[in-house]
Design a protein around this motif. Structure first.
Motif, short mmCIF file in Angstrom:
data_model
loop_
_atom_site.label_atom_id
_atom_site.label_comp_id
_atom_site.label_asym_id
_atom_site.label_seq_id
_atom_site.Cartn_x
_atom_site.Cartn_y
_atom_site.Cartn_z
N THR A 1 -11.72 17.30 -71.20
CA THR A 1 -10.55 16.53 -70.79
C THR A 1 -9.55 16.37 -71.94
O THR A 1 -9.92 16.04 -73.06
N LYS A 2 -8.29 16.66 -71.64
CA LYS A 2 -7.24 16.63 -72.68
C LYS A 2 -6.40 15.37 -72.60
O LYS A 2 -5.67 15.04 -73.53
N LYS A 3 -6.43 14.71 -71.43
CA LYS A 3 -5.63 13.48 -71.28
C LYS A 3 -6.41 12.50 -70.39
O LYS A 3 -6.80 12.86 -69.27
N TYR A 4 -6.63 11.31 -70.92
CA TYR A 4 -7.40 10.30 -70.18
C TYR A 4 -6.47 9.26 -69.56
O TYR A 4 -5.39 8.98 -70.09
N ASP A 5 -6.96 8.66 -68.48
CA ASP A 5 -6.29 7.50 -67.89
C ASP A 5 -6.78 6.29 -68.67
O ASP A 5 -7.92 5.84 -68.51
N ALA A 6 -5.89 5.78 -69.54
CA ALA A 6 -6.29 4.70 -70.45
C ALA A 6 -6.61 3.40 -69.73
O ALA A 6 -7.21 2.49 -70.31
N THR A 7 -6.23 3.30 -68.44
CA THR A 7 -6.49 2.04 -67.72
C THR A 7 -7.89 2.00 -67.11
O THR A 7 -8.35 0.94 -66.68
N TRP B 1 -25.32 8.83 -94.56
CA TRP B 1 -24.96 9.33 -93.23
C TRP B 1 -23.57 9.96 -93.28
O TRP B 1 -22.73 9.53 -94.05
N ARG B 2 -23.37 10.96 -92.44
CA ARG B 2 -22.03 11.56 -92.38
C ARG B 2 -21.67 11.92 -90.93
O ARG B 2 -22.55 12.08 -90.08
N THR B 3 -20.38 12.03 -90.69
CA THR B 3 -19.91 12.36 -89.34
C THR B 3 -20.22 13.82 -89.04
O THR B 3 -19.81 14.71 -89.79
N ALA B 4 -20.94 14.05 -87.94
CA ALA B 4 -21.28 15.43 -87.56
C ALA B 4 -20.29 15.95 -86.52
O ALA B 4 -19.68 17.01 -86.69
N VAL B 5 -20.15 15.23 -85.45
CA VAL B 5 -19.28 15.65 -84.34
C VAL B 5 -18.96 14.40 -83.52
O VAL B 5 -19.65 13.39 -83.65
N ILE B 6 -17.90 14.46 -82.73
CA ILE B 6 -17.54 13.27 -81.95
C ILE B 6 -17.32 13.64 -80.48
O ILE B 6 -17.20 14.82 -80.13
N ALA B 7 -17.25 12.62 -79.64
CA ALA B 7 -17.00 12.84 -78.22
C ALA B 7 -16.24 11.66 -77.65
O ALA B 7 -16.44 10.52 -78.10
N THR B 8 -15.40 11.94 -76.68
CA THR B 8 -14.75 10.86 -75.94
C THR B 8 -15.24 10.92 -74.50
O THR B 8 -15.62 11.98 -73.99
N LEU B 9 -15.19 9.77 -73.83
CA LEU B 9 -15.66 9.66 -72.45
C LEU B 9 -14.74 8.72 -71.67
O LEU B 9 -14.25 7.74 -72.25
N GLY B 10 -14.54 9.01 -70.42
CA GLY B 10 -13.69 8.15 -69.60
C GLY B 10 -13.31 8.86 -68.31
O GLY B 10 -14.14 9.55 -67.72
N TYR B 11 -12.04 8.69 -67.94
CA TYR B 11 -11.58 9.27 -66.67
C TYR B 11 -10.30 10.07 -66.87
O TYR B 11 -9.38 9.60 -67.52
N THR C 1 -7.58 7.72 -78.68
CA THR C 1 -7.21 6.33 -78.40
C THR C 1 -7.27 5.99 -76.91
O THR C 1 -7.48 4.84 -76.54
N ASP C 2 -7.08 7.00 -76.04
CA ASP C 2 -6.94 6.69 -74.61
C ASP C 2 -8.23 6.72 -73.81
O ASP C 2 -8.29 6.15 -72.71
N ALA C 3 -9.25 7.40 -74.32
CA ALA C 3 -10.51 7.47 -73.58
C ALA C 3 -11.17 6.09 -73.57
O ALA C 3 -10.95 5.28 -74.47
N SER C 4 -12.00 5.86 -72.56
CA SER C 4 -12.70 4.57 -72.49
C SER C 4 -13.64 4.40 -73.68
O SER C 4 -13.74 3.32 -74.25
N LYS C 5 -14.32 5.47 -74.06
CA LYS C 5 -15.28 5.39 -75.17
C LYS C 5 -15.06 6.50 -76.19
O LYS C 5 -14.76 7.64 -75.80
#
Ligand SMILES: Cc1cc2nc3c(=O)[nH]c(=O)nc-3n(C[C@H](O)[C@H](O)[C@H](O)COP(=O)(O)O)c2cc1C
Length: 219
Positions: free
Chosen positions: A22-28, A185-195, A80-84
């Motif tokens: 997903t490239k654009k999330y519904d921030a609401t 600890w170091r940052t390996a990879v990240i993920a966003t989740l939402g709608y 910033t726009d994803a739920s998580k």
């Protein structure tokens, strides 16, 4: 559906087709506590080598911190726009204390004496704590982060929750902003989740994959 399937085959295949990065999330729209709990279970239940779990998961809620992280993530609005936003951390060097911590956990969970695990502990100390250089250890733990990432993305798809696996960020800047420097600890990879946002054109793109015959060979 195969007789032992927990989820019907068609549902899994349709979820795999439905999901996309997903490239654009519904921030609401926010992920419900129940769904979030299942997503967290997918991280916790991801397998790891020897079961050592050299990973941690940072869930970033603070809007201000999200905005700062976005600046060092190619400006991607998904941050910033994803739920998580989940930051998967990997251990820099698995040491004897980590092995001991894990042995204690096995003994507690399985209600068995620690002494009965001496052989397993010694093997892990030999192969992992002593047997790996810091570079090899860091690479080994980092690769395991991607297993957790895969579990998270697939589970999200089965829940009809959108997700994006993300490598488009500056790991050193993340480590700094998240106060990880010197923590082991170091940052390996990240993920966003939402709608997904209705305007995300990517959702209508046809999925591009090579033919099964090119990707999968039977010998
Ligand atoms: C490890 C990894 C890192 C990725 N990094 C990004 C990223 O930073 N930004 C982004 O928009 N997509 C990112 N993607 C998504 C891929 O571009 C996407 O999965 C791929 O093009 C296949 O498309 P699909 O997932 O929609 O089927 C990443 C995917 C993976 C597996």
């Amino acid at each position: 559906m195969s007789s032992r399937a927990a989820v019907p085959n068609e549902q899994i295949e349709s979820a795999l087709q439905w999901r996309y990065a997903t490239k654009k999330y519904d921030a609401t729209r926010k992920i419900s506590p129940t769904d979030w709990n299942t997503l967290k279970q997918s991280l916790v239940h991801a397998p790891s080598s020897y079961g050592l779990q050299p990973l941690r998961y940072l869930v970033i809620e603070t809007p201000d911190l999200r905005a700062k992280l976005r600046e060092v993530s190619w400006g991607q609005t998904i941050i910033t726009d994803a739920s998580k936003l989940v930051v998967i951390l990997s251990k820099e060097k698995v040491n004897e204390t980590d092995v001991e911590h894990y042995i204690e956990r096995i003994a507690t969970v399985r209600k068995i004496p620690k002494e009965s695990l001496a052989g397993y502990r010694d093997m892990m100390v030999q192969n992992v704590a002593k047997g790996m250089t810091p570079e090899i250890s860091a690479d080994w733990t980092r690769r395991q982060a991607y297993i957790a990432l895969g579990f998270l993305i697939e589970t999200a798809a089965l829940l009809k929750i959108d997700a994006t696996p993300i490598e488009g960020f500056d790991p050193a800047a993340y480590n700094k902003l998240l106060g990880l420097e010197g923590s082991g600890w170091r940052t390996a990879v990240i993920a966003t989740l939402g709608y997904r946002h209705a305007d995300d054109a990517t959702q209508s793109y046809k999925k591009v994959r090579f033919e099964h015959s090119e990707l999968i060979e039977t010998r």
